[in-house]
Motif scaffolding. Structure first.
Motif, PDB file in Angstrom:
ATOM      1  N   ARG A  55      38.472  39.236  26.482  1.00  0.00           N
ATOM      2  CA  ARG A  55      37.203  37.933  27.322  1.00  0.00           C
ATOM      3  C   ARG A  55      36.487  39.681  27.675  1.00  0.00           C
ATOM      4  O   ARG A  55      35.812  38.683  28.485  1.00  0.00           O
ATOM      5  CB  ARG A  55      38.497  37.634  28.983  1.00  0.00           C
ATOM      6  CG  ARG A  55      39.138  36.474  28.022  1.00  0.00           C
ATOM      7  CD  ARG A  55      40.109  36.169  28.977  1.00  0.00           C
ATOM      8  NE  ARG A  55      41.029  34.532  29.406  1.00  0.00           N
ATOM      9  CZ  ARG A  55      40.567  33.663  29.563  1.00  0.00           C
ATOM     10  NH1 ARG A  55      40.239  33.620  30.746  1.00  0.00           N
ATOM     11  NH2 ARG A  55      41.037  32.527  28.609  1.00  0.00           N
ATOM     12  N   LYS A  56      36.884  40.304  28.157  1.00  0.00           N
ATOM     13  CA  LYS A  56      36.131  41.006  28.974  1.00  0.00           C
ATOM     14  C   LYS A  56      35.110  41.541  27.968  1.00  0.00           C
ATOM     15  O   LYS A  56      34.868  43.226  28.065  1.00  0.00           O
ATOM     16  CB  LYS A  56      37.005  42.533  29.185  1.00  0.00           C
ATOM     17  CG  LYS A  56      35.837  43.328  30.248  1.00  0.00           C
ATOM     18  CD  LYS A  56      35.229  43.126  31.565  1.00  0.00           C
ATOM     19  CE  LYS A  56      34.302  43.902  31.752  1.00  0.00           C
ATOM     20  NZ  LYS A  56      33.764  43.659  32.739  1.00  0.00           N
ATOM     21  N   SER A 158      37.360  36.847  38.050  1.00  0.00           N
ATOM     22  CA  SER A 158      37.529  38.322  38.789  1.00  0.00           C
ATOM     23  C   SER A 158      38.759  38.764  37.665  1.00  0.00           C
ATOM     24  O   SER A 158      38.552  39.683  37.385  1.00  0.00           O
ATOM     25  CB  SER A 158      37.580  38.227  40.459  1.00  0.00           C
ATOM     26  OG  SER A 158      37.674  39.193  40.556  1.00  0.00           O
ATOM     27  N   TYR A 159      39.359  37.934  38.160  1.00  0.00           N
ATOM     28  CA  TYR A 159      40.892  38.852  37.059  1.00  0.00           C
ATOM     29  C   TYR A 159      40.635  38.705  36.246  1.00  0.00           C
ATOM     30  O   TYR A 159      41.321  39.700  34.929  1.00  0.00           O
ATOM     31  CB  TYR A 159      41.674  37.773  37.308  1.00  0.00           C
ATOM     32  CG  TYR A 159      42.788  38.070  38.919  1.00  0.00           C
ATOM     33  CD1 TYR A 159      43.600  39.355  39.176  1.00  0.00           C
ATOM     34  CD2 TYR A 159      41.704  37.438  39.853  1.00  0.00           C
ATOM     35  CE1 TYR A 159      43.981  39.852  40.287  1.00  0.00           C
ATOM     36  CE2 TYR A 159      42.717  37.895  40.739  1.00  0.00           C
ATOM     37  CZ  TYR A 159      44.034  39.235  41.479  1.00  0.00           C
ATOM     38  OH  TYR A 159      43.964  39.510  42.604  1.00  0.00           O
ATOM     39  N   LEU A 160      39.870  37.082  35.069  1.00  0.00           N
ATOM     40  CA  LEU A 160      40.221  37.480  33.636  1.00  0.00           C
ATOM     41  C   LEU A 160      39.420  37.767  32.642  1.00  0.00           C
ATOM     42  O   LEU A 160      38.999  38.430  32.226  1.00  0.00           O
ATOM     43  CB  LEU A 160      40.899  36.012  32.986  1.00  0.00           C
ATOM     44  CG  LEU A 160      42.237  35.689  34.286  1.00  0.00           C
ATOM     45  CD1 LEU A 160      42.605  34.091  33.445  1.00  0.00           C
ATOM     46  CD2 LEU A 160      43.225  36.616  33.015  1.00  0.00           C
ATOM     47  N   GLU A 161      38.114  37.517  33.265  1.00  0.00           N
ATOM     48  CA  GLU A 161      36.911  37.445  32.776  1.00  0.00           C
ATOM     49  C   GLU A 161      36.431  39.062  32.973  1.00  0.00           C
ATOM     50  O   GLU A 161      35.499  39.655  33.087  1.00  0.00           O
ATOM     51  CB  GLU A 161      36.138  37.314  33.188  1.00  0.00           C
ATOM     52  CG  GLU A 161      36.134  35.275  32.607  1.00  0.00           C
ATOM     53  CD  GLU A 161      35.990  34.834  31.804  1.00  0.00           C
ATOM     54  OE1 GLU A 161      35.763  35.965  30.329  1.00  0.00           O
ATOM     55  OE2 GLU A 161      37.376  34.018  30.448  1.00  0.00           O
TER      56      GLU A 161
ATOM     57  N   GLY B  17      40.884  44.650  38.998  1.00  0.00           N
ATOM     58  CA  GLY B  17      40.359  45.487  37.376  1.00  0.00           C
ATOM     59  C   GLY B  17      38.766  45.245  37.526  1.00  0.00           C
ATOM     60  O   GLY B  17      38.623  45.565  36.143  1.00  0.00           O
ATOM     61  N   SER B  18      37.999  44.706  38.420  1.00  0.00           N
ATOM     62  CA  SER B  18      36.594  44.413  38.189  1.00  0.00           C
ATOM     63  C   SER B  18      36.161  44.586  39.552  1.00  0.00           C
ATOM     64  O   SER B  18      34.278  44.590  39.147  1.00  0.00           O
ATOM     65  CB  SER B  18      36.803  43.040  38.121  1.00  0.00           C
ATOM     66  OG  SER B  18      36.910  41.909  39.480  1.00  0.00           O
ATOM     67  N   VAL B  47      49.271  37.931  42.081  1.00  0.00           N
ATOM     68  CA  VAL B  47      48.345  36.841  40.784  1.00  0.00           C
ATOM     69  C   VAL B  47      48.276  37.333  40.236  1.00  0.00           C
ATOM     70  O   VAL B  47      47.543  36.299  39.147  1.00  0.00           O
ATOM     71  CB  VAL B  47      46.935  36.456  42.526  1.00  0.00           C
ATOM     72  CG1 VAL B  47      45.769  35.743  41.593  1.00  0.00           C
ATOM     73  CG2 VAL B  47      47.629  36.770  43.969  1.00  0.00           C
ATOM     74  N   GLY B  48      47.476  38.893  39.581  1.00  0.00           N
ATOM     75  CA  GLY B  48      47.156  39.058  38.565  1.00  0.00           C
ATOM     76  C   GLY B  48      47.645  39.168  37.044  1.00  0.00           C
ATOM     77  O   GLY B  48      47.655  38.521  35.934  1.00  0.00           O
TER      78      GLY B  48
END
Ligand code: ZN
Lengths: 198, 232
Positions: A55-56, A158-161, B17-18, B47-48
């Motif tokens: 995903r990143k 924010s979290y997954l991508e 992590g962004s 949440v992550g």
């Protein structure tokens, strides 16, 4: 027999018992280098870590290498994890997250994020806090599912991508301030859901 | 003691992590001394893990065993207990903590990069009463800008605007701007088109760790004159 019981439990309380099971597996790896337990962890997490890396923007080969490296790190650091310190999946998430930052963004020398503040927590967490940790996860899960679509979208990007606020703003064609306030609102709802726990 | 904290949106992006790396540096430094922000981060990491749980798995292509897999196999074969390598990590961590105890002025994670003496840094003069020092190689600040700024007592910091988020963590002394007074451990989290004119403490001056998402644009005339020379 044991397996059936476990499955039954998993059906009744899908989330809490699954994460409890993961904690048990991780503890077995930590305490006696249990290879069978590790195998189970590997099968459970590696395909999702691979997906997370893709995903990143990692290509499938790189993503697979990173998934294996993540699991290798889990094997090596297992003794830093302790059952009382909180959720195993959270600890594993932070390891995958840090590796993703480390490998997919090399421009900056600062990569040392702590691996889950869990491992730095004190060793004498009383047993009732383990319960509250599971309760906490359950409630946050509920709050997360109940987020309005626009807040959920920003949180997921924010979290997954792995997108920064500015990148999200650009992707969605929104002012930066709007992206930030959606994140803040999302967190407020999550915090409210666990406010009475501590 | 700490009065000014990180914005929840900044903390959440960090947990996800962004957050751009330069900003992460300030978040790590602040949360290492701030239990309230650290506690928020724990929930945000939860949440992550919940979102991570729901990721659609991609099956591994086992046909080409890679180095990492062989590494696991080798370690399992030789029955290396996970403890052996972890012990080193814990002792390194313990050492870092002891180190942090001796030198509380610089948060431990930052000390790993800049050492433990603020007075010993290769400060470069930026303008009247203002010095700066980069953290990490200057050429590698592609994603954000991270530096230390030292300001003489009662000195006006060069005014600047910033693209995106800017975080300022006070390491020594204090400063005051239109918003509030910021002391040791406090962090100021501003964004977008905010323009501010911080003034350092009249007695102590201040030393701050400043991170911005994009290179800072100093508006002060003197600063603008030196900008081409310092790469600001
Ligand atoms: Zn704080």
């Amino acid at each position: 027999m044991q397996l059936m019981e476990r499955e039954e439990k998993a059906r009744l309380h899908p989330r809490s018992s699954k994460s409890k099971e993961m904690s048990e597996l991780l503890s077995r790896v930590a305490e006696r280098g249990d290879v069978v337990a590790f195998q189970e962890l590997f099968e459970n997490f590696a395909p999702r870590v691979k997906s997370y890396m893709m995903r990143k923007g990692a290509d499938p080969n790189t993503a697979e290498e990173l998934a294996q490296e993540t699991l290798l790190t889990i094997w090596r650091k297992a003794s830093l994890y302790s059952d009382e310190k909180g959720s195993a999946t959270t600890w594993i998430f932070t390891i995958a997250r840090n590796l993703r930052i480390d490998r997919l963004r090399r421009e900056f020398p600062w990569q040392a994020l702590p691996e889950g503040h869990n491992e730095e927590a004190s060793d004498d967490t009383p047993p009732d806090e383990q319960v509250s940790e599971r309760e906490r996860k359950q409630r946050i899960h509920t709050a997360l599912s109940a987020l309005p679509r626009d807040q959920h979208e920003v949180v997921t990007l924010s979290y997954l991508e792995g997108m920064s606020h500015s990148e999200i703003a650009e992707r969605l064609g929104l002012p930066l301030g709007t992206v930030k306030s959606r994140m803040r609102l999302a967190y407020q709802k999550i915090r409210e859901s666990v406010e009475d726990l501590q | 003691m700490i009065k000014h904290h990180l914005n929840d949106a900044t903390l959440m992006s960090y947990a996800a992590g962004s957050l751009p790396e330069a900003l992460c540096a300030v978040v790590v430094a602040h949360t290492s001394n701030c239990s309230s922000c650290a506690k928020k981060v724990r929930d945000m990491e939860l949440v992550g893990s919940l979102l991570f749980d729901k990721i659609e798995p991609v099956e591994l292509d086992g046909s080409a065993p890679t180095l990492a897999l062989r590494g696991i196999a080798a370690e399992i074969d030789s029955v290396i207990k996970p403890h052996s390598s972890a012990d080193n990590i814990s002792s390194a961590r313990a050492e870092a903590e002891i180190h942090a105890g001796i030198c509380s002025e610089i948060p431990a994670p930052l000390a790993a990069f800049i050492g433990n003496n603020l007075d010993d840094l290769p400060w470069k003069r930026l303008g009247f009463g203002v010095w700066h020092a980069h953290v990490g190689p200057e050429s590698e600040c592609g994603r954000g800008d991270l530096r230390l700024i030292k300001v003489a007592p009662g000195q006006v910091l060069p005014e600047h605007t910033h693209g995106g988020t800017e975080l300022t963590l006070v390491l020594r002394g204090s400063y005051k701007d239109e918003i509030a007074t910021f002391g040791v451990g406090d962090v100021e989290d501003v964004d977008g088109d905010t323009e501010h004119q911080p003034v350092s403490d009249a007695k102590e001056g201040c030393i701050c760790l400043i991170a911005s998402e994009s290179p800072a644009k100093y508006r002060n005339l003197v600063a603008r004159l030196v900008q081409p020379l310092t790469g600001l």
